[in-house]
Scaffold this motif. Structure first.
Motif, PDB file in Angstrom:
ATOM      1  N   MET A   1       1.155  -1.410   0.010  1.00 52.58           N
ATOM      2  CA  MET A   1       0.028  -0.041  -0.148  1.00 52.58           C
ATOM      3  C   MET A   1       0.834   1.834  -0.381  1.00 52.58           C
ATOM      4  SD  MET A   1      -2.691  -0.855   2.288  1.00 52.58           S
ATOM      5  CE  MET A   1      -3.283   1.051   2.498  1.00 52.58           C
ATOM      6  N   LYS A   2       0.417   2.367  -0.315  1.00 55.32           N
ATOM      7  CA  LYS A   2       1.239   3.911  -0.861  1.00 55.32           C
ATOM      8  C   LYS A   2       0.188   4.584   0.555  1.00 55.32           C
ATOM      9  CE  LYS A   2       2.448   5.513  -4.525  1.00 55.32           C
ATOM     10  NZ  LYS A   2       2.683   5.544  -5.927  1.00 55.32           N
ATOM     11  N   ILE A   3       0.903   5.105   1.665  1.00 55.92           N
ATOM     12  CA  ILE A   3      -0.011   6.108   2.122  1.00 55.92           C
ATOM     13  C   ILE A   3       0.572   7.503   2.389  1.00 55.92           C
ATOM     14  CG2 ILE A   3      -0.759   6.105   4.575  1.00 55.92           C
ATOM     15  CD1 ILE A   3      -0.909   2.781   4.625  1.00 55.92           C
ATOM     16  N   LEU A   4      -0.172   8.624   2.875  1.00 59.11           N
ATOM     17  CA  LEU A   4       0.029   9.431   2.143  1.00 59.11           C
ATOM     18  C   LEU A   4       0.036  10.303   4.319  1.00 59.11           C
ATOM     19  CD1 LEU A   4       1.184  12.511   1.547  1.00 59.11           C
ATOM     20  CD2 LEU A   4      -1.280  13.601   1.402  1.00 59.11           C
ATOM     21  N   VAL A   5       0.858  10.546   4.336  1.00 52.80           N
ATOM     22  CA  VAL A   5       0.532  10.867   6.018  1.00 52.80           C
ATOM     23  C   VAL A   5       0.671  12.333   5.999  1.00 52.80           C
ATOM     24  CG1 VAL A   5       1.712  11.494   8.481  1.00 52.80           C
ATOM     25  CG2 VAL A   5       1.312   8.873   6.723  1.00 52.80           C
ATOM     26  N   ILE A   6      -0.328  13.520   6.466  1.00 50.61           N
ATOM     27  CA  ILE A   6      -0.111  15.081   6.631  1.00 50.61           C
ATOM     28  C   ILE A   6       0.204  15.823   7.464  1.00 50.61           C
ATOM     29  CG2 ILE A   6      -1.510  16.816   5.663  1.00 50.61           C
ATOM     30  CD1 ILE A   6      -3.426  15.192   4.032  1.00 50.61           C
ATOM     31  N   GLY A   7       1.107  16.793   7.485  1.00 48.46           N
ATOM     32  CA  GLY A   7       1.935  16.899   8.890  1.00 48.46           C
ATOM     33  C   GLY A   7       3.271  16.957   8.692  1.00 48.46           C
ATOM     34  N   SER A   8       3.510  17.668  10.383  1.00 51.76           N
ATOM     35  CA  SER A   8       5.410  17.909  10.002  1.00 51.76           C
ATOM     36  C   SER A   8       5.270  17.436  11.010  1.00 51.76           C
ATOM     37  CB  SER A   8       5.451  19.520   9.364  1.00 51.76           C
ATOM     38  OG  SER A   8       4.837  20.284  10.052  1.00 51.76           O
ATOM     39  N   GLY A   9       4.574  17.619  12.673  1.00 51.12           N
ATOM     40  CA  GLY A   9       5.520  17.442  13.316  1.00 51.12           C
ATOM     41  C   GLY A   9       5.669  15.952  13.929  1.00 51.12           C
ATOM     42  N   PRO A  45       6.393  18.777  -0.851  1.00 48.04           N
ATOM     43  CA  PRO A  45       6.184  20.307   0.105  1.00 48.04           C
ATOM     44  C   PRO A  45       5.173  21.229  -0.193  1.00 48.04           C
ATOM     45  CG  PRO A  45       7.344  20.817  -1.812  1.00 48.04           C
ATOM     46  CD  PRO A  45       7.269  19.272  -2.062  1.00 48.04           C
ATOM     47  N   ILE A  46       3.967  19.974  -0.088  1.00 47.64           N
ATOM     48  CA  ILE A  46       2.444  20.619   0.336  1.00 47.64           C
ATOM     49  C   ILE A  46       2.256  20.639   1.728  1.00 47.64           C
ATOM     50  CG2 ILE A  46       0.068  20.242  -0.464  1.00 47.64           C
ATOM     51  CD1 ILE A  46       1.612  17.902  -2.802  1.00 47.64           C
ATOM     52  N   LYS A  47       1.290  22.495   1.728  1.00 49.46           N
ATOM     53  CA  LYS A  47       0.897  22.604   2.804  1.00 49.46           C
ATOM     54  C   LYS A  47      -0.058  21.101   3.696  1.00 49.46           C
ATOM     55  CE  LYS A  47       2.517  27.900   3.589  1.00 49.46           C
ATOM     56  NZ  LYS A  47       2.498  27.485   2.633  1.00 49.46           N
ATOM     57  N   ALA A  48      -0.240  20.814   5.237  1.00 49.06           N
ATOM     58  CA  ALA A  48      -0.441  20.527   5.450  1.00 49.06           C
ATOM     59  C   ALA A  48      -2.188  21.202   5.250  1.00 49.06           C
ATOM     60  CB  ALA A  48      -0.732  20.127   7.234  1.00 49.06           C
ATOM     61  N   ASP A  49      -2.798  22.463   5.223  1.00 50.04           N
ATOM     62  CA  ASP A  49      -4.189  22.874   4.839  1.00 50.04           C
ATOM     63  C   ASP A  49      -4.792  23.248   3.116  1.00 50.04           C
ATOM     64  OD1 ASP A  49      -2.448  25.259   4.718  1.00 50.04           O
ATOM     65  OD2 ASP A  49      -4.071  25.779   6.319  1.00 50.04           O
ATOM     66  N   ASP A  50      -3.401  22.437   2.734  1.00 49.52           N
ATOM     67  CA  ASP A  50      -4.054  23.079   1.231  1.00 49.52           C
ATOM     68  C   ASP A  50      -4.804  22.141   0.338  1.00 49.52           C
ATOM     69  OD1 ASP A  50      -3.920  24.056  -2.250  1.00 49.52           O
ATOM     70  OD2 ASP A  50      -1.759  24.228  -1.363  1.00 49.52           O
ATOM     71  N   VAL A  51      -6.332  21.781   0.848  1.00 43.77           N
ATOM     72  CA  VAL A  51      -6.746  20.269   0.400  1.00 43.77           C
ATOM     73  C   VAL A  51      -6.999  20.552  -1.048  1.00 43.77           C
ATOM     74  CG1 VAL A  51      -9.227  19.265   0.850  1.00 43.77           C
ATOM     75  CG2 VAL A  51      -8.568  20.548   2.780  1.00 43.77           C
ATOM     76  N   ALA A  52      -6.935  21.141  -1.659  1.00 42.59           N
ATOM     77  CA  ALA A  52      -7.138  20.891  -3.742  1.00 42.59           C
ATOM     78  C   ALA A  52      -5.794  20.558  -3.897  1.00 42.59           C
ATOM     79  CB  ALA A  52      -7.207  22.030  -3.790  1.00 42.59           C
ATOM     80  N   GLY A  69      -3.094  13.856  10.493  1.00 44.14           N
ATOM     81  CA  GLY A  69      -2.038  14.815  10.880  1.00 44.14           C
ATOM     82  C   GLY A  69      -2.981  16.093  11.877  1.00 44.14           C
ATOM     83  N   PRO A  70      -2.697  17.114  11.680  1.00 42.30           N
ATOM     84  CA  PRO A  70      -3.038  18.298  12.887  1.00 42.30           C
ATOM     85  C   PRO A  70      -4.535  17.739  11.746  1.00 42.30           C
ATOM     86  CG  PRO A  70      -1.933  18.953  10.706  1.00 42.30           C
ATOM     87  CD  PRO A  70      -1.854  16.753  11.011  1.00 42.30           C
ATOM     88  N   GLU A  71      -5.648  19.206  13.199  1.00 43.80           N
ATOM     89  CA  GLU A  71      -6.720  19.366  12.913  1.00 43.80           C
ATOM     90  C   GLU A  71      -7.490  19.860  12.195  1.00 43.80           C
ATOM     91  OE1 GLU A  71      -4.117  19.813  15.566  1.00 43.80           O
ATOM     92  OE2 GLU A  71      -4.868  21.764  16.789  1.00 43.80           O
ATOM     93  N   ALA A  72      -5.930  21.652  11.477  1.00 38.49           N
ATOM     94  CA  ALA A  72      -5.904  22.261  10.605  1.00 38.49           C
ATOM     95  C   ALA A  72      -7.011  21.916   9.495  1.00 38.49           C
ATOM     96  CB  ALA A  72      -5.479  23.299  10.370  1.00 38.49           C
ATOM     97  N   PRO A  73      -6.833  20.746   8.911  1.00 39.28           N
ATOM     98  CA  PRO A  73      -7.160  20.148   7.428  1.00 39.28           C
ATOM     99  C   PRO A  73      -8.590  19.681   7.423  1.00 39.28           C
ATOM    100  CG  PRO A  73      -5.326  18.826   8.174  1.00 39.28           C
ATOM    101  CD  PRO A  73      -5.496  20.128   8.668  1.00 39.28           C
ATOM    102  N   LEU A  74      -8.839  18.244   8.960  1.00 37.18           N
ATOM    103  CA  LEU A  74      -9.865  17.918   9.744  1.00 37.18           C
ATOM    104  C   LEU A  74     -11.468  19.181   9.174  1.00 37.18           C
ATOM    105  CD1 LEU A  74      -8.797  16.053  12.370  1.00 37.18           C
ATOM    106  CD2 LEU A  74      -9.401  15.421   9.586  1.00 37.18           C
ATOM    107  N   ALA A  75     -10.502  20.441  10.086  1.00 29.90           N
ATOM    108  CA  ALA A  75     -11.686  21.249  10.223  1.00 29.90           C
ATOM    109  C   ALA A  75     -12.048  22.057   8.876  1.00 29.90           C
ATOM    110  CB  ALA A  75     -11.093  22.351  11.111  1.00 29.90           C
ATOM    111  N   ALA A  76     -10.981  22.011   7.926  1.00 34.85           N
ATOM    112  CA  ALA A  76     -11.320  22.508   6.741  1.00 34.85           C
ATOM    113  C   ALA A  76     -11.944  21.431   5.808  1.00 34.85           C
ATOM    114  CB  ALA A  76      -9.852  23.004   6.309  1.00 34.85           C
ATOM    115  N   GLY A  77     -12.512  20.507   6.286  1.00 36.21           N
ATOM    116  CA  GLY A  77     -13.231  19.534   5.911  1.00 36.21           C
ATOM    117  C   GLY A  77     -12.785  18.610   4.325  1.00 36.21           C
ATOM    118  N   ILE A  78     -10.806  18.680   4.772  1.00 34.38           N
ATOM    119  CA  ILE A  78     -10.760  17.460   4.067  1.00 34.38           C
ATOM    120  C   ILE A  78     -11.266  15.815   3.301  1.00 34.38           C
ATOM    121  CG2 ILE A  78      -9.090  17.032   5.600  1.00 34.38           C
ATOM    122  CD1 ILE A  78      -6.615  16.893   3.545  1.00 34.38           C
ATOM    123  N   VAL A  79     -11.695  15.123   4.844  1.00 27.78           N
ATOM    124  CA  VAL A  79     -12.502  14.115   4.449  1.00 27.78           C
ATOM    125  C   VAL A  79     -13.681  13.805   3.858  1.00 27.78           C
ATOM    126  CG1 VAL A  79     -13.025  12.435   6.280  1.00 27.78           C
ATOM    127  CG2 VAL A  79     -11.459  13.584   6.761  1.00 27.78           C
TER     128      VAL A  79
END
Ligand code: AMP
Ligand code: GLY
Length: 425
Positions: A1-9, A45-52, A69-79
């Motif tokens: 499987m290929k996985i993407l993890v979003i975040g930097s901490g 180099p894609i920002k964690a909240d750059d959903v598009a 990982g972080p809350e910002a993309p979730l609150a922005a509706g990435i899912v």
């Protein structure tokens, strides 16, 4: 499987590290990642909240599963966006993530479903808030309603502090949008516990209990931070208490969100205050905690990808989740001055090689690579994590490694886990 993890901490480094150990994972990409993560995953180099941009990347690269990982993309509706495009993603929808993004939403839900929490009221206007404060016994807790990175909470021990906090939030806009509404709540005197749980919308399975250390200085002194360290399992979280939290907090919350049409899939993080054996909800987060993840994931025995898939496919009820009978301690190394102003770009020496030993691993939080050298790039720089047969062994290993690392201004607490370790330990 290929996985993407979003975040930097540090949390994302721990996720990538755990996923890299899965025989089912063939490659991991992290957006945007850090200098530690890039040793285990390809960083883009894609920002964690750059959903598009994230969506375009996942489509082009045929990623099988995205982990937020972080809350910002979730609150922005990435899912929501990913689901519309039939892309598999681990995390709650925007609606379900309100459990973290809005304290007043959560308070209403807790009160309506009789889930134990501190008595509270929320206000948008100054005068009613000040009138409410006037006759109340102290201390009182004043909170900005929205996301304020753990910094929007004031424990007021005097009336003046309470008034000041309310004015700062409602009048002076110190917390911007997050502080346009305040929640004023009763002070709970007890011990804090983090219980994170996997939830697939119907079934909820708690992980091992953890405690983090929010204040910057030894003995819980000084200002609040994003977290100075953590340990797990927390002895406070006895099997009986975990069962109480499951029955009184986690299940009713998952059921309530489901009934509201926003079933929660992902990690439900319960920040609890335990008062005389009874849990009260301080907050929920809609994601893995940082630094709790750094101590909880090393203890997970079941393959992480298998767990994440069971969540995404609503199959948690069929998956037994197992834990190692070990303990873990994470000591966070910060830049001098943090949580106030701090320098970045400071070279770090004494780092062990990428994968660490089987018992010690240094998770990067705020680092980057500059001309071949790893330098600081944030307030929380590293999370030195070790496991052991018990907390004392894990702590000694973590501190041994922490002391071998150095950079200008490096600070860490010397008492991570101390509360849970008996002096004879
Ligand atoms: P929160 O962001 O709501 O979790 O609050 C941050 C921190 O403030 C918590 O981790 C607690 O240490 C403290 N805190 C928040 N609410 C209360 C409360 N009602 N009583 C006592 N301490 C609190
Ligand atoms: N450790 C607290 C948090 O992740 O918000």
């Amino acid at each position: 499987m290929k996985i993407l993890v979003i975040g930097s901490g540090g949390r994302e480094h721990a996720l990538v590290w755990k996923l890299a150990r899965s025989p089912r994972v063939s490659s991991i990409v992290c957006a945007p990642g850090n200098a530690g993560i890039e040793q285990l995953a390809r960083c883009v180099p894609i920002k964690a909240d750059d959903v598009a941009a994230l969506k375009a990347f996942v489509t082009a690269e045929k990623i099988d599963l995205t982990v937020v990982g972080p809350e910002a993309p979730l609150a922005a509706g990435i899912v929501d966006e990913f689901r519309k495009a039939k892309l598999r993603i681990f995390g709650p929808t925007r609606g379900a993530a309100q459990i973290e993004a809005s304290k007043s939403f959560t308070k209403d839900l807790l009160v309506r479903h009789r889930i134990p929490t501190a008595a509270a009221r929320s206000f948008d206007a100054l005068k009613p808030a000040l009138d409410y404060l006037e006759p109340h016994p102290l201390p009182l807790v004043v909170k900005a309603d929205g996301l304020a990175q753990g910094k929007g909470v004031v424990i007021a021990t005097t009336r003046e502090q309470a008034v000041q906090a309310v004015r700062d939030m409602l009048e002076r806009d110190t917390f911007g949008q997050a502080g346009r509404r305040v929640v004023i709540e009763e002070f709970l005197d007890g011990e804090e516990l983090t219980l994170m749980a996997f939830a697939d919308g119907k079934t909820v399975v708690p992980m091992v209990g953890a405690q983090d250390h929010k204040r910057v200085g030894d003995g819980d002194t000084g200002p609040n931070t994003g977290g100075m360290g953590a340990y797990a399992p927390a002895p406070l979280a006895t099997p009986a208490l975990r069962e109480t939290v499951l029955q009184q907090v986690l299940r009713p919350t998952i059921e309530a969100l489901s009934k509201m049409g926003s079933p929660f899939q992902g990690v439900l993080y319960a920040g609890l205050m335990i008062v005389r054996g009874q849990p009260y909800v301080l907050e929920f987060n809609a994601r893995f905690g940082d630094p709790e993840t750094q101590v909880v994931l090393p203890l997970l025995k079941t393959d992480l990808v298998t767990v994440l898939e069971a969540v995404v496919e609503h199959r948690l009820d069929q998956l037994p989740i197992e834990w190692h009978d070990r303990a873990a301690v994470c000591v966070v190394l910060t830049a001098g001055g943090y949580p106030g102003a701090y320098a970045t770009g400071t070279p770090i020496t004494g780092l062990p090689d990428a994968s660490g030993s089987s018992e010690v691993v240094v998770f990067h939080a705020g680092t980057k690579r500059q001309d071949g050298t790893v330098v600081t790039a944030g307030g929380r720089v590293l999370g030195v994590t070790a496991t052991g047969r018990g907390l004392a062994e894990a702590r000694d290993r973590a501190y041994g490694q922490a002391r071998a690392i150095s950079f200008d201004g490096c600070h860490f607490r010397s008492d991570i886990g101390a509360r849970a370790i008996r002096p004879t330990g």
